[in-house]
Design a protein around this motif. Structure first.
Motif, PDB file in Angstrom:
ATOM      1  N   MET A   1       0.654  -1.065  -0.104  1.00  0.00           N
ATOM      2  CA  MET A   1      -0.067   0.052  -0.018  1.00  0.00           C
ATOM      3  C   MET A   1       0.887   1.213  -0.041  1.00  0.00           C
ATOM      4  O   MET A   1       0.519   2.409  -0.713  1.00  0.00           O
ATOM      5  N   ALA A   2       1.925   1.129   0.615  1.00  0.00           N
ATOM      6  CA  ALA A   2       3.069   2.335   0.799  1.00  0.00           C
ATOM      7  C   ALA A   2       3.287   2.594  -0.614  1.00  0.00           C
ATOM      8  O   ALA A   2       3.956   3.786  -1.050  1.00  0.00           O
TER       9      ALA A   2
ATOM     10  N   ALA B   1       0.697   3.981  -2.985  1.00  0.00           N
ATOM     11  CA  ALA B   1       0.654   5.460  -2.670  1.00  0.00           C
ATOM     12  C   ALA B   1       1.754   6.508  -3.091  1.00  0.00           C
ATOM     13  O   ALA B   1       1.576   7.409  -3.716  1.00  0.00           O
ATOM     14  N   GLY B   2       3.004   5.764  -3.171  1.00  0.00           N
ATOM     15  CA  GLY B   2       4.197   6.501  -3.568  1.00  0.00           C
ATOM     16  C   GLY B   2       4.104   6.421  -4.867  1.00  0.00           C
ATOM     17  O   GLY B   2       4.447   7.738  -5.663  1.00  0.00           O
TER      18      GLY B   2
ATOM     19  N   ILE C   1       1.439   6.540  -7.002  1.00  0.00           N
ATOM     20  CA  ILE C   1       0.482   7.681  -7.367  1.00  0.00           C
ATOM     21  C   ILE C   1       0.826   9.068  -6.913  1.00  0.00           C
ATOM     22  O   ILE C   1       0.814   9.908  -7.936  1.00  0.00           O
ATOM     23  N   LEU C   2       1.645   9.199  -6.008  1.00  0.00           N
ATOM     24  CA  LEU C   2       2.121  10.565  -5.512  1.00  0.00           C
ATOM     25  C   LEU C   2       3.315  11.125  -6.552  1.00  0.00           C
ATOM     26  O   LEU C   2       3.143  12.161  -7.202  1.00  0.00           O
TER      27      LEU C   2
END
Length: 86
Positions: free
Chosen positions: A56-57, A60-61, A63-64
């Motif tokens: 998940m991290a 998220a990274g 996508i960011l």
């Protein structure tokens, strides 16, 4: 162009599958703890949390990073540019 989109899809699907497996491990640890013959499965719970949190991290990274390249994030999420004090 199609190859790049396919690679991006794989980059998103593989960690998502690992995260789903982590949720399954967490669920199994809690449901097996209801059985009086089996103690609480701490190893399975910790492995499940790691299999959920790390992908998940990563997602998220990813996508960011993608949204920063397209300049579609709020200013607080932008990387500050170095100031030239000359």
């Amino acid at each position: 162009m199609l190859g790049q989109k396919l690679i991006a899809l794989l980059i998103m699907v593989i960690p998502a599958a690992i995260a789903m497996f982590g949720i399954k491990l967490i669920r199994d640890a809690f449901f097996f703890s209801m059985d009086p013959d089996v103690g609480f499965l701490w190893g399975k719970l910790i492995l499940g949390v790691l299999c959920f949190a790390i992908p998940m991290a990563f997602i998220a990274g990813f996508i960011l990073h993608h949204e920063r390249k397209k300049n579609r994030v709020q200013p607080r999420f932008m990387i500050p540019e170095p100031e030239d004090d000359e």
